[in-house]
Motif scaffolding. Structure first.
Motif, PDB file in Angstrom:
ATOM      1  N   TYR A   1      88.142   8.814  43.480  1.00  0.00           N
ATOM      2  CA  TYR A   1      86.864   8.440  42.868  1.00  0.00           C
ATOM      3  C   TYR A   1      86.941   6.977  42.442  1.00  0.00           C
ATOM      4  O   TYR A   1      87.867   6.578  41.730  1.00  0.00           O
ATOM      5  CB  TYR A   1      86.569   9.316  41.651  1.00  0.00           C
ATOM      6  CG  TYR A   1      86.102  10.723  41.979  1.00  0.00           C
ATOM      7  CD1 TYR A   1      84.923  11.225  41.427  1.00  0.00           C
ATOM      8  CD2 TYR A   1      86.818  11.538  42.839  1.00  0.00           C
ATOM      9  CE1 TYR A   1      84.480  12.511  41.728  1.00  0.00           C
ATOM     10  CE2 TYR A   1      86.397  12.823  43.150  1.00  0.00           C
ATOM     11  CZ  TYR A   1      85.227  13.303  42.590  1.00  0.00           C
ATOM     12  OH  TYR A   1      84.797  14.577  42.875  1.00  0.00           O
TER      13      TYR A   1
ATOM     14  N   GLU B   1      79.134   1.872  35.955  1.00  0.00           N
ATOM     15  CA  GLU B   1      78.987   2.293  37.355  1.00  0.00           C
ATOM     16  C   GLU B   1      80.034   3.363  37.665  1.00  0.00           C
ATOM     17  O   GLU B   1      81.157   3.068  38.076  1.00  0.00           O
ATOM     18  CB  GLU B   1      79.130   1.090  38.289  1.00  0.00           C
ATOM     19  CG  GLU B   1      78.003   0.080  38.128  1.00  0.00           C
ATOM     20  CD  GLU B   1      78.087  -1.065  39.118  1.00  0.00           C
ATOM     21  OE1 GLU B   1      79.138  -1.209  39.784  1.00  0.00           O
ATOM     22  OE2 GLU B   1      77.108  -1.816  39.241  1.00  0.00           O
TER      23      GLU B   1
ATOM     24  N   HIS C   1      80.230   7.435  42.911  1.00  0.00           N
ATOM     25  CA  HIS C   1      79.015   7.945  43.542  1.00  0.00           C
ATOM     26  C   HIS C   1      79.019   9.459  43.662  1.00  0.00           C
ATOM     27  O   HIS C   1      77.958  10.084  43.760  1.00  0.00           O
ATOM     28  CB  HIS C   1      78.843   7.310  44.932  1.00  0.00           C
ATOM     29  CG  HIS C   1      79.892   7.734  45.918  1.00  0.00           C
ATOM     30  ND1 HIS C   1      79.781   8.876  46.687  1.00  0.00           N
ATOM     31  CD2 HIS C   1      81.089   7.175  46.261  1.00  0.00           C
ATOM     32  CE1 HIS C   1      80.843   9.002  47.454  1.00  0.00           C
ATOM     33  NE2 HIS C   1      81.658   7.988  47.224  1.00  0.00           N
ATOM     34  N   GLN C   2      80.208  10.084  43.628  1.00  0.00           N
ATOM     35  CA  GLN C   2      80.273  11.543  43.763  1.00  0.00           C
ATOM     36  C   GLN C   2      79.526  12.267  42.641  1.00  0.00           C
ATOM     37  O   GLN C   2      79.067  13.391  42.827  1.00  0.00           O
ATOM     38  CB  GLN C   2      81.732  12.027  43.775  1.00  0.00           C
ATOM     39  CG  GLN C   2      82.504  11.673  45.036  1.00  0.00           C
ATOM     40  CD  GLN C   2      83.267  10.375  44.888  1.00  0.00           C
ATOM     41  OE1 GLN C   2      82.868   9.499  44.132  1.00  0.00           O
ATOM     42  NE2 GLN C   2      84.351  10.239  45.626  1.00  0.00           N
ATOM     43  N   PHE C   3      79.398  11.632  41.483  1.00  0.00           N
ATOM     44  CA  PHE C   3      78.721  12.280  40.358  1.00  0.00           C
ATOM     45  C   PHE C   3      77.204  12.202  40.463  1.00  0.00           C
ATOM     46  O   PHE C   3      76.495  12.955  39.790  1.00  0.00           O
ATOM     47  CB  PHE C   3      79.175  11.648  39.039  1.00  0.00           C
ATOM     48  CG  PHE C   3      80.619  11.889  38.716  1.00  0.00           C
ATOM     49  CD1 PHE C   3      81.051  13.130  38.300  1.00  0.00           C
ATOM     50  CD2 PHE C   3      81.545  10.872  38.852  1.00  0.00           C
ATOM     51  CE1 PHE C   3      82.380  13.358  38.003  1.00  0.00           C
ATOM     52  CE2 PHE C   3      82.882  11.085  38.559  1.00  0.00           C
ATOM     53  CZ  PHE C   3      83.305  12.335  38.135  1.00  0.00           C
ATOM     54  N   GLN C   4      76.701  11.279  41.287  1.00  0.00           N
ATOM     55  CA  GLN C   4      75.253  11.116  41.458  1.00  0.00           C
ATOM     56  C   GLN C   4      74.539  10.956  40.120  1.00  0.00           C
ATOM     57  O   GLN C   4      73.513  11.581  39.849  1.00  0.00           O
ATOM     58  CB  GLN C   4      74.684  12.305  42.228  1.00  0.00           C
ATOM     59  CG  GLN C   4      75.124  12.383  43.688  1.00  0.00           C
ATOM     60  CD  GLN C   4      74.639  11.175  44.499  1.00  0.00           C
ATOM     61  OE1 GLN C   4      73.435  10.949  44.628  1.00  0.00           O
ATOM     62  NE2 GLN C   4      75.563  10.400  45.033  1.00  0.00           N
ATOM     63  N   LEU C   5      75.094  10.108  39.250  1.00  0.00           N
ATOM     64  CA  LEU C   5      74.517   9.852  37.930  1.00  0.00           C
ATOM     65  C   LEU C   5      73.843   8.489  37.919  1.00  0.00           C
ATOM     66  O   LEU C   5      74.405   7.502  38.378  1.00  0.00           O
ATOM     67  CB  LEU C   5      75.605   9.890  36.856  1.00  0.00           C
ATOM     68  CG  LEU C   5      76.282  11.245  36.609  1.00  0.00           C
ATOM     69  CD1 LEU C   5      77.385  11.089  35.570  1.00  0.00           C
ATOM     70  CD2 LEU C   5      75.271  12.280  36.148  1.00  0.00           C
ATOM     71  N   ARG C   6      72.632   8.456  37.400  1.00  0.00           N
ATOM     72  CA  ARG C   6      71.893   7.197  37.279  1.00  0.00           C
ATOM     73  C   ARG C   6      71.489   6.919  35.828  1.00  0.00           C
ATOM     74  O   ARG C   6      70.679   6.048  35.558  1.00  0.00           O
ATOM     75  CB  ARG C   6      70.630   7.249  38.152  1.00  0.00           C
ATOM     76  CG  ARG C   6      70.909   7.449  39.633  1.00  0.00           C
ATOM     77  CD  ARG C   6      71.590   6.239  40.237  1.00  0.00           C
ATOM     78  NE  ARG C   6      71.808   6.393  41.670  1.00  0.00           N
ATOM     79  CZ  ARG C   6      72.910   6.902  42.199  1.00  0.00           C
ATOM     80  NH1 ARG C   6      73.888   7.308  41.406  1.00  0.00           N
ATOM     81  NH2 ARG C   6      73.056   7.018  43.511  1.00  0.00           N
ATOM     82  N   ASP C   7      72.034   7.693  34.907  1.00  0.00           N
ATOM     83  CA  ASP C   7      71.595   7.565  33.515  1.00  0.00           C
ATOM     84  C   ASP C   7      72.748   7.286  32.564  1.00  0.00           C
ATOM     85  O   ASP C   7      72.713   7.643  31.395  1.00  0.00           O
ATOM     86  CB  ASP C   7      70.874   8.830  33.058  1.00  0.00           C
ATOM     87  CG  ASP C   7      71.733  10.081  33.233  1.00  0.00           C
ATOM     88  OD1 ASP C   7      72.800   9.969  33.848  1.00  0.00           O
ATOM     89  OD2 ASP C   7      71.325  11.137  32.735  1.00  0.00           O
TER      90      ASP C   7
END
Length: 448
Positions: free
Chosen positions: A140, A104, A107-113
């Motif tokens: 962060y 996890e 959230h600043q990176f906006q990564l879901r993979d």
């Protein structure tokens, strides 16, 4: 007891292999209606599946903790750079397992993979290495490390949640500072695009008298020492040291423009840190002033070992504002804070010639007392648009407007030079290299 059951239920997930096996059992039950000779085979198959399922649950849950995982991150991340992140995973089961890791990330990176797949033998340790590139300064927050473990049977997966939550600050770019330091010491800055500057004349700071060798400037021959020694002796000189280098960073709305994920302010902050580092290597003093509609931070020029860290701490939380810069307040601050002639590097941006003309009176007044270097930016989007062939009337219009703005930027640089103000018109990506080049050139020419 209820809490233990809830933890068991929440962290148990049926795998694809279980649904395939269950589908096969359902198919057998359907076929039994048409082929009576199947007899009790569907029931037996379903019973075997349930037994294997129970065994799989048992082997995965018989240990309270069959897996260990932790995340290793730097104490702080470097803005705009690739930062290494490492996850250490250890299998404490007595058999090989397949693992899916979900990290996890903030959230600043906006990564879901951020998924990783591992196969670990008993007691084996493996490391997952990946990189993150932040584009904003600030804090962060990393969350859980979630691991989904499968036994060789593969009917279910057990989830482990490792509370590895951690807040990591993102500072102005510092990863390449060590490389700049190494290059500066070894005089190989050309590897980073930093030019070798031909020195003009010599400084007034005497170093030593040494024997003449081929290539030495004959104008530096010390005739008195030559007469005493009976061989040619020359004077050597060093660059003048302990000069004040001030970076003035504009935080007004003109610095909000983004390029490759970073704002112009971030590019200016990264370049300020790099310039301060190189200046201190050259034994000059580095200082800082930030401004928008008011004066922000003021760090007096020093060359003590903690100065660079102090500058980074100040720049860490600086953000762009929505109003124009108060140049009158900047001039009064410079006059009150900087008591001797210094190099003042002003990071700003002008989008029109009229914007420059509004600030010109104050820039000329600053240049009267200090060596002023104004750094502003090329608009790379306009440049690429001007180079794109026009396909229709609308395209010709856009291309013409883009070329007009590009030409205005060049006029601004000439306007500054006309009033004795140094300027650099650069792309954001080349800002750090260009500003260090200019600083070294000014040092070589003994203008500071």
């Amino acid at each position: 007891m209820k809490k233990i059951f809830n933890q068991f239920y929440v962290n148990l997930f049926l795998a694809d292999r279980f649904f395939l096996a269950l589908g096969f059992c359902v198919l057998l039950f359907l076929l039994k209606f048409f082929f009576s000779w199947l007899g009790d085979l569907p029931i037996i198959a379903f019973g075997v599946l349930m037994v294997i399922l129970a065994v799989d649950v048992f082997v995965l849950y018989r240990l309270n903790s069959g897996l260990e995982a932790k995340r290793n991150t730097p104490k702080r991340l470097s803005n705009g750079d690739e930062n290494p992140i490492q996850i250490e995973v250890q299998n404490t089961y007595g058999f090989s397992v397949g693992i899916r890791i979900i990290d996890e990330v903030p959230h600043q990176f906006q990564l879901r993979d951020t998924n990783f797949y591992l196969h670990l033998k008993p007691s084996e340790i493996k490391f997952i290495n990946y990189k993150l590139r932040p584009t904003k300064r600030g804090e962060y927050s990393f969350g859980f490390i979630r691991a989904y473990v499968k036994s060789p049977l593969g009917l279910i997966s057990r989830r482990y949640n490792f509370d590895n939550a951690k807040v990591v600050p993102v500072f102005p770019s510092f990863i390449n500072l060590g490389q700049y330091e190494l290059m500066a010491i070894s005089h190989h800055l050309t590897e980073f695009g930093i030019k070798k500057i031909r020195k003009v004349g010599q400084s007034s700071e005497f170093d030593q008298i040494k024997n003449y060798v081929g290539g030495d400037d004959i104008r530096t021959i010390n005739w008195k020492a030559t007469a005493r020694k009976g061989s040619l002796m020359v004077n050597t000189y060093t660059d003048e040291k302990s000069q004040n280098i001030y970076c003035v960073v504009d935080k007004s709305r003109t610095m909000r423009m983004p390029f490759e994920g970073l704002s112009l302010l971030d590019y200016a902050i990264n370049a300020s840190v790099a310039l301060a580092k190189v200046a201190m290597l050259k034994e000059d003093k580095a200082g800082l002033i930030t401004l928008s509609e008011t004066i922000g931070a003021v760090v007096p020029a020093e060359k003590k070992s903690t100065q660079l860290n102090h500058i980074m701490q100040v720049l860490y939380k600086e953000k762009t504002r929505y109003l124009e810069s108060n140049m009158e307040m900047l001039y009064s601050t410079i006059r009150s804070v900087i008591k001797q002639r210094s190099l003042v590097v002003f990071f700003t941006n002008f989008e029109s010639l009229s914007a420059l003309q509004r600030q010109m009176p104050y820039l000329k007044r600053i240049a009267k007392y200090h060596l002023l270097l104004v750094v502003f930016f090329e608009n790379t989007e306009l440049k690429s648009l001007s180079l794109t062939p026009a396909q229709d009337i609308e395209g010709i219009y856009y291309k013409t407007i883009a070329e007009k703005f590009i030409y205005e930027k060049k006029v601004m640089a000439k306007e500054l030079n006309k009033h004795g103000i140094l300027s650099i018109l650069t792309t954001p990506q080349n800002l750090t290299i260009n500003i260090i080049n200019q600083y070294l050139a000014l040092k070589a020419q003994h203008k500071i």
